[in-house]
Design a protein around this motif. Structure first.
Motif, short mmCIF file in Angstrom:
data_model
loop_
_atom_site.label_atom_id
_atom_site.label_comp_id
_atom_site.label_asym_id
_atom_site.label_seq_id
_atom_site.Cartn_x
_atom_site.Cartn_y
_atom_site.Cartn_z
N ASN A 171 -19.64 25.74 -4.99
CA ASN A 171 -18.63 25.85 -6.05
C ASN A 171 -17.20 25.85 -5.52
N SER A 172 -17.04 25.79 -4.19
CA SER A 172 -15.70 25.62 -3.62
C SER A 172 -15.51 24.19 -3.10
N SER A 173 -16.45 23.31 -3.47
CA SER A 173 -16.42 21.89 -3.10
C SER A 173 -16.91 21.60 -1.69
N ALA A 174 -17.27 22.62 -0.92
CA ALA A 174 -17.67 22.41 0.48
C ALA A 174 -19.15 22.11 0.60
N TRP A 175 -19.50 21.26 1.53
CA TRP A 175 -20.89 21.01 1.88
C TRP A 175 -21.02 20.86 3.39
N LYS A 176 -22.20 21.19 3.89
CA LYS A 176 -22.47 21.08 5.32
C LYS A 176 -23.95 20.85 5.52
N THR A 177 -24.29 19.96 6.44
CA THR A 177 -25.70 19.69 6.73
C THR A 177 -25.80 19.18 8.17
N PHE A 182 -2.48 24.92 4.74
CA PHE A 182 -2.71 23.74 5.58
C PHE A 182 -3.84 22.88 5.02
N LEU A 183 -4.96 23.52 4.65
CA LEU A 183 -6.09 22.78 4.08
C LEU A 183 -5.69 22.13 2.77
N THR A 184 -4.93 22.83 1.95
CA THR A 184 -4.51 22.28 0.65
C THR A 184 -3.69 21.01 0.84
N ILE A 185 -2.77 21.05 1.81
CA ILE A 185 -1.94 19.86 2.08
C ILE A 185 -2.79 18.69 2.52
N ILE A 186 -3.75 18.96 3.41
CA ILE A 186 -4.62 17.88 3.91
C ILE A 186 -5.42 17.27 2.77
N ILE A 187 -6.02 18.12 1.93
CA ILE A 187 -6.85 17.62 0.84
C ILE A 187 -6.00 16.86 -0.18
N LEU A 188 -4.83 17.40 -0.53
CA LEU A 188 -3.96 16.70 -1.47
C LEU A 188 -3.51 15.36 -0.91
N PRO A 227 -7.47 30.53 10.49
CA PRO A 227 -8.34 29.39 10.81
C PRO A 227 -8.10 28.22 9.87
N GLN A 228 -8.09 27.01 10.43
CA GLN A 228 -7.85 25.80 9.66
C GLN A 228 -9.11 24.95 9.56
N GLN A 229 -9.25 24.24 8.44
CA GLN A 229 -10.45 23.46 8.19
C GLN A 229 -10.41 22.09 8.86
N THR A 230 -9.24 21.59 9.19
CA THR A 230 -9.12 20.29 9.84
C THR A 230 -7.87 20.29 10.70
N CYS A 231 -7.67 19.21 11.45
CA CYS A 231 -6.53 19.15 12.36
C CYS A 231 -5.97 17.73 12.35
N ASN A 232 -4.80 17.58 12.93
CA ASN A 232 -4.13 16.29 12.94
C ASN A 232 -4.56 15.53 14.19
N TRP A 288 -19.96 17.88 7.91
CA TRP A 288 -19.52 18.66 6.76
C TRP A 288 -18.30 18.01 6.11
N GLY A 289 -18.00 18.48 4.92
CA GLY A 289 -16.86 17.94 4.20
C GLY A 289 -16.73 18.58 2.83
N TRP A 290 -16.03 17.87 1.92
CA TRP A 290 -15.78 18.37 0.58
C TRP A 290 -15.99 17.24 -0.43
N SER A 291 -16.40 17.60 -1.62
CA SER A 291 -16.56 16.63 -2.71
C SER A 291 -16.43 17.39 -4.02
N ASP A 292 -16.86 16.78 -5.13
CA ASP A 292 -16.84 17.51 -6.39
C ASP A 292 -17.80 18.69 -6.33
N PRO A 293 -17.44 19.84 -6.88
CA PRO A 293 -18.34 21.00 -6.89
C PRO A 293 -19.67 20.63 -7.54
N GLY A 294 -20.76 21.04 -6.88
CA GLY A 294 -22.09 20.79 -7.42
C GLY A 294 -22.61 19.39 -7.20
N GLU A 295 -21.81 18.51 -6.63
CA GLU A 295 -22.24 17.13 -6.43
C GLU A 295 -23.25 17.03 -5.27
N THR A 296 -24.25 16.18 -5.42
CA THR A 296 -25.18 15.89 -4.34
C THR A 296 -24.66 14.71 -3.54
N VAL A 297 -24.46 14.94 -2.27
CA VAL A 297 -23.96 13.92 -1.36
C VAL A 297 -25.12 13.40 -0.51
#
Length: 462
Positions: A70-76, A5-11, A152-157, A43-52
């Motif tokens: 390293n999985s592209s996830a960030w949270k603050t 589910f997460l893969t489809i959303i991100i793609l 568990p899913q990372q996002t919803c419709n 929270w969200g996702w970006s390039d691995p190691g990127e500072t947002v």
């Protein structure tokens, strides 16, 4: 499988805009409401190691920085100020995003089964009139689509929508009326996260492991299968609660229980588990206010009175919880969906206004049984939340029953004295127990002088 589910959303996000490398879960979007005066998670996702970098228009001097793992996830977290708006939030990295028309205010989750899910389209009382005037730019709605998941899913419709007659029509009527009362009385923006599905038992809204790891709950859990809703533990927690965790919220309102009448003995423990589960997820001991299920003709094997008893027990075993009684708001006991949703929403809002927001709004709790004293051939019942006394809708109440040791209940003669009621019957010389509306269908004929119905109860444990 569990990441599909997460893969489809991100793609999908990359396909929509192949240069938009910063991705947010759907709960962060234009028109959203963030909890005021808080440190709210983002929270969200970006390039691995990127500072947002995150910059809010209500505090442009304070830039929040967070590094993606390293999985592209960030949270603050970002700090919000007092209620207001509209504001914007800029999220900057190798690509930039801007969230617009953001409000700061009060955010509540509205969850449960069909009575919470029902909208104006279900032909509620005065629904058309209410929808026509539902233009409230300071009310925002995040209505989660009904989708279950094994993991568990990372996002919803879902997306945030400004309240208009059209958007109000397609969401929870109770949630809307609750939000409208809060918005008008507090004069702040209000956001509701509506996550409800008709027919669903409490188990589906709880993390699966919390059911399976509790022998009592696991043994007696809901185990029916229908074509119209999931019955597997955790199925909706995974896809309709987890995707918004840990979004900043003020509290939750809940209308559910009809589907758990069949396993009512564990219901208070189920709800204790659910509340603890959600509070741990959202990292906050937020208030949780529920609706006691209404009178309904369940048939010869009905046990709804015991489920209502379990609901009241929740308020005694779990701190910072409350319950509103709606047994008087039923237009047809053969319809499990009472059509008066306006007053249900108002009663929930009054509870929140008094308990959460400390506003002086008068009586907001229904009278409830406190104690019983036997006085020869009579019993005297004392009730809480009846400081101005009780009243009957008839010359005298006919809904009280009393019994002797033979456990045979008969109709009692009732005399109201302030906040107490004296019961007697020529058929019971030595009364030992009393009941009021303790069955599937009885509607109350005793109210506080402020107009709130006496909650159903029994003094026995037979």
């Amino acid at each position: 499988m569990k990441q599909l589910f997460l893969t489809i959303i991100i793609l999908s996000a990359f396909t929509t805009n192949m240069f938009a490398k910063i991705i947010l879960p759907s709960v962060f979007a234009d028109n959203m409401v963030l909890q005021q005066n808080s440190d709210v998670a983002i929270w969200g996702w970006s390039d691995p190691g990127e500072t947002v970098k995150i910059v809010t228009s209500w505090n442009t001097k304070d830039t929040v920085k967070v590094k993606a793992d390293n999985s592209s996830a960030w949270k603050t977290t970002i700090k919000t100020t007092a209620a207001g708006g509209p504001y914007s939030i800029r999220i900057l990295g190798s690509s930039n995003l801007e969230l617009k028309n953001v409000m700061l205010g009060e955010v509540w989750i509205c969850s449960g089964q069909s009575n919470m899910e029902w909208s104006v389209n279900a032909k509620i009382i005065n629904g058309e009139e209410e929808a026509a005037k539902a233009n409230h730019p300071n009310i925002r709605i995040f209505h989660v689509q009904k989708i279950g998941s094994e993991f568990p899913q990372q996002t919803c419709n879902a997306s945030w929508a400004v309240c208009t007659p059209e958007t109000m029509r397609s969401t929870s009527a109770i949630g809307y009326f609750f939000a409208r009362e809060l918005q008008q009385k507090l004069n702040v923006p209000v956001g509701i996260i509506v996550s409800a599905w008709g027919g669903t038992p409490a188990e589906v809204w709880i993390e699966k492991s919390r059911i399976e790891n509790n022998p009592e709950l696991n043994k007696a859990k809901y185990n029916e299968n229908f074509d119209w809703w999931p019955g597997t533990a955790g199925a909706l927690y995974n896809s309709m609660i987890y995707p918004v965790v840990p979004y900043g919220i003020a509290g939750a309102i809940w209308y559910q229980g009809e589907s758990n009448c069949g396993n009512y003995p564990i219901y208070s423990k189920l709800m204790k588990t659910l509340i603890e589960n959600w509070r741990a997820d959202f990292k906050k001991d937020f208030p949780f206010y529920q609706v006691q299920i209404a009178p309904y003709e369940y048939g010869d094997k009905g046990t709804s009175e015991y489920l209502r008893e379990q609901q009241e027990l929740v308020t005694k075993i779990v701190p910072n919880t409350g319950m509103v009684v709606v047994s008087d708001l039923v237009d047809n006991i053969r319809d499990i969906h009472p059509r008066n949703k306006v007053d249900v929403g108002k009663r929930l809002a009054n509870y929140a206004l008094a308990e959460t927001y400390k506003q002086n709004i008068g009586e907001y709790k229904s009278p409830s049984f406190e104690s019983m004293k036997v006085e020869r051939d009579k019993v005297r019942l004392t009730f809480s939340n009846a400081t101005k006394g009780l009243k009957s809708t008839g010359k005298t109440s006919v809904k009280f029953l009393i019994s002797g040791n033979d456990q045979k209940f008969v109709e009692a003669t009732a005399k109201i004295e302030g906040s107490t009621v004296i019961l007697s019957s020529k058929l019971v010389k030595t009364p030992v127990a009393a009941r009021f509306c303790f069955d599937d269908t009885s509607m109350p004929d005793v109210f506080s002088n402020e107009g709130l119905p006496l909650a159903p109860f029994r003094t026995d444990t037979w």
